[in-house]
Design a protein around this motif. Structure first.
Motif, PDB file in Angstrom:
ATOM      1  N   ALA A   1       0.954  -1.284   0.046  1.00 58.84           N
ATOM      2  CA  ALA A   1       0.103  -0.128  -0.214  1.00 58.84           C
ATOM      3  C   ALA A   1       0.883   1.353  -0.143  1.00 58.84           C
ATOM      4  O   ALA A   1       1.706   1.488   0.935  1.00 58.84           O
ATOM      5  CB  ALA A   1      -0.934  -0.015   1.140  1.00 58.84           C
ATOM      6  N   VAL A   2       0.872   1.962  -1.180  1.00 57.01           N
ATOM      7  CA  VAL A   2       1.818   2.940  -1.331  1.00 57.01           C
ATOM      8  C   VAL A   2       1.136   4.234  -0.832  1.00 57.01           C
ATOM      9  O   VAL A   2       0.116   4.788  -1.496  1.00 57.01           O
ATOM     10  CB  VAL A   2       2.219   3.182  -2.787  1.00 57.01           C
ATOM     11  CG1 VAL A   2       3.027   4.388  -2.706  1.00 57.01           C
ATOM     12  CG2 VAL A   2       3.176   2.102  -3.223  1.00 57.01           C
ATOM     13  N   VAL A   3       1.342   4.900   0.254  1.00 54.29           N
ATOM     14  CA  VAL A   3       0.845   6.094   1.088  1.00 54.29           C
ATOM     15  C   VAL A   3       1.592   7.219   0.718  1.00 54.29           C
ATOM     16  O   VAL A   3       2.829   7.415   1.314  1.00 54.29           O
ATOM     17  CB  VAL A   3       0.533   5.886   2.434  1.00 54.29           C
ATOM     18  CG1 VAL A   3      -0.015   6.980   2.895  1.00 54.29           C
ATOM     19  CG2 VAL A   3      -0.211   4.530   2.756  1.00 54.29           C
ATOM     20  N   LEU A   4       1.046   8.149  -0.146  1.00 59.86           N
ATOM     21  CA  LEU A   4       2.050   9.431  -0.650  1.00 59.86           C
ATOM     22  C   LEU A   4       1.788  10.375   0.277  1.00 59.86           C
ATOM     23  O   LEU A   4       0.512  10.428   0.941  1.00 59.86           O
ATOM     24  CB  LEU A   4       1.664   9.627  -1.940  1.00 59.86           C
ATOM     25  CG  LEU A   4       2.316   8.617  -3.045  1.00 59.86           C
ATOM     26  CD1 LEU A   4       1.877   9.107  -4.328  1.00 59.86           C
ATOM     27  CD2 LEU A   4       3.672   8.409  -3.022  1.00 59.86           C
ATOM     28  N   ALA A   5       2.376  11.584   0.385  1.00 55.57           N
ATOM     29  CA  ALA A   5       2.340  12.674   1.368  1.00 55.57           C
ATOM     30  C   ALA A   5       1.158  13.558   1.346  1.00 55.57           C
ATOM     31  O   ALA A   5       0.808  14.029   2.344  1.00 55.57           O
ATOM     32  CB  ALA A   5       3.405  13.515   1.340  1.00 55.57           C
ATOM     33  N   ASP A   6       0.561  13.466  -0.181  1.00 55.56           N
ATOM     34  CA  ASP A   6      -0.503  14.292  -0.199  1.00 55.56           C
ATOM     35  C   ASP A   6      -2.004  13.570  -0.042  1.00 55.56           C
ATOM     36  O   ASP A   6      -2.739  14.087  -0.320  1.00 55.56           O
ATOM     37  CB  ASP A   6      -0.574  14.692  -1.581  1.00 55.56           C
ATOM     38  CG  ASP A   6      -0.591  13.829  -2.734  1.00 55.56           C
ATOM     39  OD1 ASP A   6      -0.820  12.518  -2.276  1.00 55.56           O
ATOM     40  OD2 ASP A   6      -0.866  13.992  -3.828  1.00 55.56           O
ATOM     41  N   CYS A   7      -1.808  12.518   0.640  1.00 51.80           N
ATOM     42  CA  CYS A   7      -3.026  11.596   0.765  1.00 51.80           C
ATOM     43  C   CYS A   7      -4.093  12.161   1.705  1.00 51.80           C
ATOM     44  O   CYS A   7      -3.595  13.181   2.619  1.00 51.80           O
ATOM     45  CB  CYS A   7      -2.805  10.221   1.145  1.00 51.80           C
ATOM     46  SG  CYS A   7      -2.172   9.826   2.701  1.00 51.80           S
TER      47      CYS A   7
ATOM     48  N   CYS B   1      -2.290  -0.788  -3.654  1.00 53.48           N
ATOM     49  CA  CYS B   1      -3.054  -0.042  -3.432  1.00 53.48           C
ATOM     50  C   CYS B   1      -2.439   1.599  -3.256  1.00 53.48           C
ATOM     51  O   CYS B   1      -1.118   1.509  -2.910  1.00 53.48           O
ATOM     52  CB  CYS B   1      -4.047   0.276  -2.158  1.00 53.48           C
ATOM     53  SG  CYS B   1      -5.325   1.529  -2.118  1.00 53.48           S
ATOM     54  N   ILE B   2      -2.754   2.750  -3.800  1.00 60.89           N
ATOM     55  CA  ILE B   2      -2.105   3.987  -4.046  1.00 60.89           C
ATOM     56  C   ILE B   2      -3.121   4.856  -3.282  1.00 60.89           C
ATOM     57  O   ILE B   2      -4.243   4.978  -3.497  1.00 60.89           O
ATOM     58  CB  ILE B   2      -1.800   4.443  -5.204  1.00 60.89           C
ATOM     59  CG1 ILE B   2      -1.027   3.333  -6.153  1.00 60.89           C
ATOM     60  CG2 ILE B   2      -1.281   5.681  -5.313  1.00 60.89           C
ATOM     61  CD1 ILE B   2      -1.266   3.269  -7.453  1.00 60.89           C
ATOM     62  N   TYR B   3      -2.506   5.631  -2.298  1.00 59.86           N
ATOM     63  CA  TYR B   3      -3.405   6.484  -1.375  1.00 59.86           C
ATOM     64  C   TYR B   3      -2.536   7.986  -1.661  1.00 59.86           C
ATOM     65  O   TYR B   3      -1.542   8.272  -1.486  1.00 59.86           O
ATOM     66  CB  TYR B   3      -3.463   6.415   0.199  1.00 59.86           C
ATOM     67  CG  TYR B   3      -3.845   5.521   0.364  1.00 59.86           C
ATOM     68  CD1 TYR B   3      -5.160   5.119   0.880  1.00 59.86           C
ATOM     69  CD2 TYR B   3      -2.974   3.897   0.768  1.00 59.86           C
ATOM     70  CE1 TYR B   3      -5.926   3.812   1.185  1.00 59.86           C
ATOM     71  CE2 TYR B   3      -3.763   2.893   1.128  1.00 59.86           C
ATOM     72  CZ  TYR B   3      -5.018   2.690   1.397  1.00 59.86           C
ATOM     73  OH  TYR B   3      -5.796   1.629   1.683  1.00 59.86           O
ATOM     74  N   THR B   4      -3.432   8.643  -2.518  1.00 60.83           N
ATOM     75  CA  THR B   4      -2.952  10.084  -3.100  1.00 60.83           C
ATOM     76  C   THR B   4      -3.966  11.031  -3.510  1.00 60.83           C
ATOM     77  O   THR B   4      -4.972  10.410  -3.924  1.00 60.83           O
ATOM     78  CB  THR B   4      -1.758   9.912  -4.188  1.00 60.83           C
ATOM     79  OG1 THR B   4      -1.376  11.305  -4.554  1.00 60.83           O
ATOM     80  CG2 THR B   4      -2.610   9.327  -5.531  1.00 60.83           C
TER      81      THR B   4
END
Length: 497
Positions: free
Chosen positions: A274-280, A432-435
């Motif tokens: 699960a890739v959690v980016l700083a802008d999520c 999954c990508i959170y952004t």
């Protein structure tokens, strides 16, 4: 809860079981004792006690099931109009919904999962039956333009007898996920449930019979992998094998099927990022990731077991997530906690051993990390929801599938490193990508090596979207219309005018 579910829960809590559970194999439209005449026990993971017995099948039972399935395929099922197959599948869906209470409670007793999750599975199998019922009379071929002097067309034909080797984490879900498209395509089905979770596959046979499926169209043989699974996969009359399980067992399944050039669909698990980016939306990502890793106590092939997170939001995310994870309720599935039992003592010991080894190596355990029990009874196989922080890319807990409620955190600096880390295992099942940035989302979705990628909701898509893996996660796709391809072969006919 409905009165039916409440009554079933009350019975199970009072007696430790449900009355009238099937304990024989189901072959050619009838219940019968196995060839060995022996029985095995299945245990309630929440109490560690046996709650049902079932038949210990063997190769002779497999032979009988294959003879039945092949006869039903040749003489009955492939001749049934597609619209009638559709009606039978839809009728089965109605009966599944009518029997929700017994199915859900039995699944919880057998698997250990919370009742709410078992009810989700019952709803899903009913929707699978409806969905593929809707597809049964829409399997169309195509014409090929060879010019005015030729007529050329392709016909989709059912492959024949199919074998379905089920996992123990989603017994009835995995059964119907494979059986429904096979039946819709005109194939017959032989099911081999996992020996720790055989009950609901057997219960579904009464539902299929009541729905009107002809004898032999769907058979169930229970027993061990060695006694039933291997001879079933190696049988020369089986034309397709659908298997969900470990890489090692999947390799053996493929080797056995190869003896007779039998096609296979393999779903072999994963180590999904699960890739959690700083802008999520950080709070949403925390809540969604709780479900991604702790649903079914982490015993999910596609569980979000790796958190790949940008450094600048790492501390805040970990603090919030660890606090939420530590507050999740644990207990017997019939009491509907958030976290249910681990399916077997063997699996619990594996999870504990891996986490203990990680702790000994200096991995930071910021939540959970220990075996526990049902707080009401002091029994059962349970593991605390666990979070391991700042784990090296080559660490065992990053590279190996744990199959438990254990989240490994990997810290990255930027999107390029996130992609490299996400692809940094031998698995490729889900991600999954959170952004909030659609460009970043689509770019990562394009480049992540996985069979299924979602954005901002881990378990998005449901029964309608194709599911399967790359690399060691296997090949072939289940769910959606794509799954029908597993059970069809293409015949071309060309005529010169």
């Amino acid at each position: 809860m409905s009165q039916q579910i409440e009554a079933c829960v009350d019975e199970a809590l009072r007696t430790g079981t449900l009355s009238g559970l099937p304990d024989q194999v189901y072959i050619d439209g009838r219940w019968r004792d196995s060839d060995s005449g022996k029985k095995m026990e299945t245990l309630d993971p929440g109490t560690e006690k046996p709650f049902a017995r079932f038949a210990a099948g063997n190769a002779a039972d497999v032979d009988a099931a294959v003879v039945s399935s092949e006869r039903a395929f040749k003489e009955v099922w492939r001749k049934v109009d597609p619209a009638q197959r559709a009606n039978l599948l839809r009728r089965a869906a109605t009966l599944v919904r009518a029997n929700e209470g017994r199915l859900a409670v039995a699944e919880t007793l057998d698997s250990g999962k919370p009742l709410a999750e078992s009810r989700i599975d019952v709803d899903a199998i009913a929707r699978f039956l409806d969905y593929y019922g809707g597809a049964a009379d829409k399997l169309q071929g195509e014409t090929i333009p060879l010019g005015r002097d030729f007529v050329s067309y392709n016909v989709l034909e059912p492959v024949g007898v199919t074998a379905h080797i089920l996992p123990w984490n989603f017994p009835m879900f995995a059964m119907v996920r494979g059986a429904a498209p096979a039946l819709a395509a005109g194939c017959t089905v032989i099911v081999k449930p996992a020996e720790t979770t055989p009950v609901t596959a057997l219960m579904l046979m009464d539902i299929f019979t009541e729905a009107g499926f002809p004898a032999g169209v769907c058979n169930v043989v229970t027993g061990t992998g060695q006694a039933v699974g291997e001879p079933l996969c190696a049988h020369k009359k089986v034309r397709h094998v659908t298997f969900t399980g470990s890489v090692a067992t999947g390799s053996r399944v493929m080797q056995n099927a190869a003896r007779h050039i039998t096609s296979v669909t393999l779903e072999l698990g994963g180590k999904s990022p699960a890739v959690v980016l700083a802008d999520c939306d950080l709070d949403h990502a925390v809540e969604d990731m709780l479900e991604a890793i702790y649903f079914n106590a982490g015993q999910v092939c596609s569980a979000g077991s790796r958190l790949v997170i940008e450094r600048r939001i790492h501390d805040e995310f970990v603090e919030k997530f660890a606090a939420r994870a530590s507050a999740l309720t644990i207990g017997h599935g019939l009491k509907n906690p958030v976290i249910g039992a681990i399916n077997s003592r063997q699996q619990l010991e594996k999870i504990a051993r891996i986490v203990d080894d990680a702790r000994a190596r200096g991995v930071n355990v910021v939540a959970g990390g220990r075996c526990t029990v049902d707080p009401d009874s002091g029994a059962g196989w349970f593991f605390q929801p666990t979070m391991l922080d700042d784990v090296r890319p080559d660490d065992r807990v990053v590279q190996e599938e744990i199959f438990g409620p254990v989240l490994s955190v990997q810290i990255v600096d930027g999107i390029e490193e996130a992609l490299s880390v996400a692809n940094g295992t031998d698995y490729g099942l889900a991600a999954c990508i959170y952004t909030k940035d659609i460009k970043k989302a689509l770019g990562l979705a394009r480049d992540i090596d996985a069979g299924q990628v979602t954005v901002n909701q881990y378990y998005a898509g449901g029964i309608y979207t194709p599911f399967g893996g790359n690399k060691l996660s296997g090949f072939g796709r289940e769910k959606g219309l794509e799954a029908l391809r597993n059970y069809c072969r293409t015949k071309n006919v060309t005529v010169r005018i």
